[in-house]
Write an enzyme that holds these catalytic residues in place. Sequence first.
Site, PDB file in Angstrom:
ATOM      1  N   ARG A 103       0.841  -1.191   0.000  1.00 54.80           N
ATOM      2  CA  ARG A 103       0.000   0.000   0.000  1.00 54.80           C
ATOM      3  C   ARG A 103       0.868   1.229   0.000  1.00 54.80           C
ATOM      4  NH1 ARG A 103      -4.511   0.439   4.519  1.00 54.80           N
ATOM      5  NH2 ARG A 103      -2.672   0.855   5.772  1.00 54.80           N
ATOM      6  N   THR A 107      -1.305   7.492  -0.451  1.00 57.72           N
ATOM      7  CA  THR A 107      -2.603   7.380  -1.136  1.00 57.72           C
ATOM      8  C   THR A 107      -3.421   6.193  -0.630  1.00 57.72           C
ATOM      9  OG1 THR A 107      -1.722   5.909  -2.836  1.00 57.72           O
ATOM     10  CG2 THR A 107      -1.546   8.281  -3.257  1.00 57.72           C
ATOM     11  N   ASP A 199       0.966  -3.258  11.694  1.00 60.79           N
ATOM     12  CA  ASP A 199       1.340  -3.643  10.335  1.00 60.79           C
ATOM     13  C   ASP A 199       1.744  -5.116  10.334  1.00 60.79           C
ATOM     14  OD1 ASP A 199       3.126  -4.207   8.058  1.00 60.79           O
ATOM     15  OD2 ASP A 199       2.874  -2.077   7.616  1.00 60.79           O
ATOM     16  N   ASP A 202       5.260  -6.081   8.964  1.00 61.29           N
ATOM     17  CA  ASP A 202       6.338  -5.680   9.876  1.00 61.29           C
ATOM     18  C   ASP A 202       6.388  -6.584  11.097  1.00 61.29           C
ATOM     19  OD1 ASP A 202       6.998  -3.638   8.209  1.00 61.29           O
ATOM     20  OD2 ASP A 202       6.164  -2.030   9.441  1.00 61.29           O
TER      21      ASP A 202
HETATM   22  C1  PRP Z   1      -0.883  -5.041   4.229  1.00 63.25           C
HETATM   23  C2  PRP Z   1      -1.702  -6.302   4.258  1.00 63.25           C
HETATM   24  C3  PRP Z   1      -2.573  -6.165   3.043  1.00 63.25           C
HETATM   25  C4  PRP Z   1      -2.804  -4.667   2.982  1.00 63.25           C
HETATM   26  C5  PRP Z   1      -4.186  -4.368   3.487  1.00 63.25           C
HETATM   27  O1  PRP Z   1       0.152  -5.129   3.326  1.00 63.25           O
HETATM   28  O2  PRP Z   1      -0.936  -7.466   4.276  1.00 63.25           O
HETATM   29  O3  PRP Z   1      -1.990  -6.657   1.863  1.00 63.25           O
HETATM   30  O4  PRP Z   1      -1.831  -4.068   3.853  1.00 63.25           O
HETATM   31  O5  PRP Z   1      -4.492  -3.036   3.327  1.00 63.25           O
HETATM   32  P1  PRP Z   1      -5.627  -2.556   2.318  1.00 63.25           P
HETATM   33  O6  PRP Z   1      -6.811  -3.436   2.554  1.00 63.25           O
HETATM   34  O7  PRP Z   1      -5.887  -1.133   2.733  1.00 63.25           O
HETATM   35  O8  PRP Z   1      -5.108  -2.643   0.929  1.00 63.25           O
HETATM   36  P2  PRP Z   1       1.214  -3.934   3.147  1.00 63.25           P
HETATM   37  O9  PRP Z   1       0.726  -2.956   2.142  1.00 63.25           O
HETATM   38  O10 PRP Z   1       1.535  -3.368   4.502  1.00 63.25           O
HETATM   39  O11 PRP Z   1       2.462  -4.665   2.512  1.00 63.25           O
HETATM   40  P3  PRP Z   1       3.466  -5.680   3.211  1.00 63.25           P
HETATM   41  O12 PRP Z   1       2.704  -6.957   3.497  1.00 63.25           O
HETATM   42  O13 PRP Z   1       4.518  -5.891   2.188  1.00 63.25           O
HETATM   43  O14 PRP Z   1       3.977  -5.039   4.478  1.00 63.25           O
HETATM   44  N1  URA Z   2      -2.218  -3.334   6.708  1.00 65.75           N
HETATM   45  C1  URA Z   2      -1.775  -3.815   7.890  1.00 65.75           C
HETATM   46  O1  URA Z   2      -0.812  -4.599   7.932  1.00 65.75           O
HETATM   47  N2  URA Z   2      -2.388  -3.422   9.003  1.00 65.75           N
HETATM   48  C2  URA Z   2      -3.446  -2.575   9.001  1.00 65.75           C
HETATM   49  O2  URA Z   2      -3.979  -2.255  10.083  1.00 65.75           O
HETATM   50  C3  URA Z   2      -3.891  -2.084   7.768  1.00 65.75           C
HETATM   51  C4  URA Z   2      -3.268  -2.491   6.626  1.00 65.75           C
END
Ligand code: PRP
Ligand code: URA
Length: 207
Positions: A103, A107, A199, A202
């Site tokens: 994400r 945005t 997150d 993370d």
């Molecule tokens: C997190 C999670 C989803 C997304 C959800 O990934 O694992 O894929 O956020 O958010 P959304 O419903 O608003 O799209 P992230 O973007 O943090 O990537 P990562 O797993 O690489 O940390």
């Molecule tokens: N992605 C995450 O990992 N955590 C949240 O709370 C929202 C999006």
Amino acid sequence: MNNLLVIEHPLIKRDITLLRDASTSSEDFRIVLKRIASLMVFEVTKDMRLTSFGVQTPLEKTEGYSTADEVILVPVLRAGLGMLEAYLAFIPNAKVGHIGMYRDEATLKPVDYYAKLPPNLSKSVVIVIDPMLATGGSASAAIGYLKQREAKNIRLNCIVAAPEGVKRVEEEHPEVRIYAAVLDRELNKNGYILPGLGDAGDRIFGT
Ligand code: PRP
Ligand code: URA
């Protein structure tokens, strides 16, 4: 929230609490996430079809079963990887497709950076796995990508869902069943789920 099934179980509730706890280490977070996913596999795959055949026990012949549906697991990178092993333990012959998406922090829109999918999407049960359904942007884009490649029978397994994300996936992909371990209250202004668990990527990978 017609397409949402929250899988309620005392052991899942206990484990969600451990995931929420900010003092849980990455090591324990991974163990608990895998455990919750293992508990959810049963419900998510409940309608899988079987083939029956005869099996000889030490005492007599009886009816046995093997699974008939081909299953494709699609973890959304990175956090979806935390649920993958749980699925493979039960469906070792599943194929695995990867969709890389993060994400954009400003945005909140999903940015895709990787995709590698097995063939036969149109004839398989496709299970998208990602612990977090926040705005729904990532899940919806991943599902859209799979549909463009002819996937028909798609379901989504997340752990924590926000109402906003459920609504978005339901509107954009009304045929997709959503399975969650808990439905949380709302998103904050940065798009994080409240109360949530932070997150997920993370916390799994210690970044
Ligand atoms: C997190 C999670 C989803 C997304 C959800 O990934 O694992 O894929 O956020 O958010 P959304 O419903 O608003 O799209 P992230 O973007 O943090 O990537 P990562 O797993 O690489 O940390
Ligand atoms: N992605 C995450 O990992 N955590 C949240 O709370 C929202 C999006």
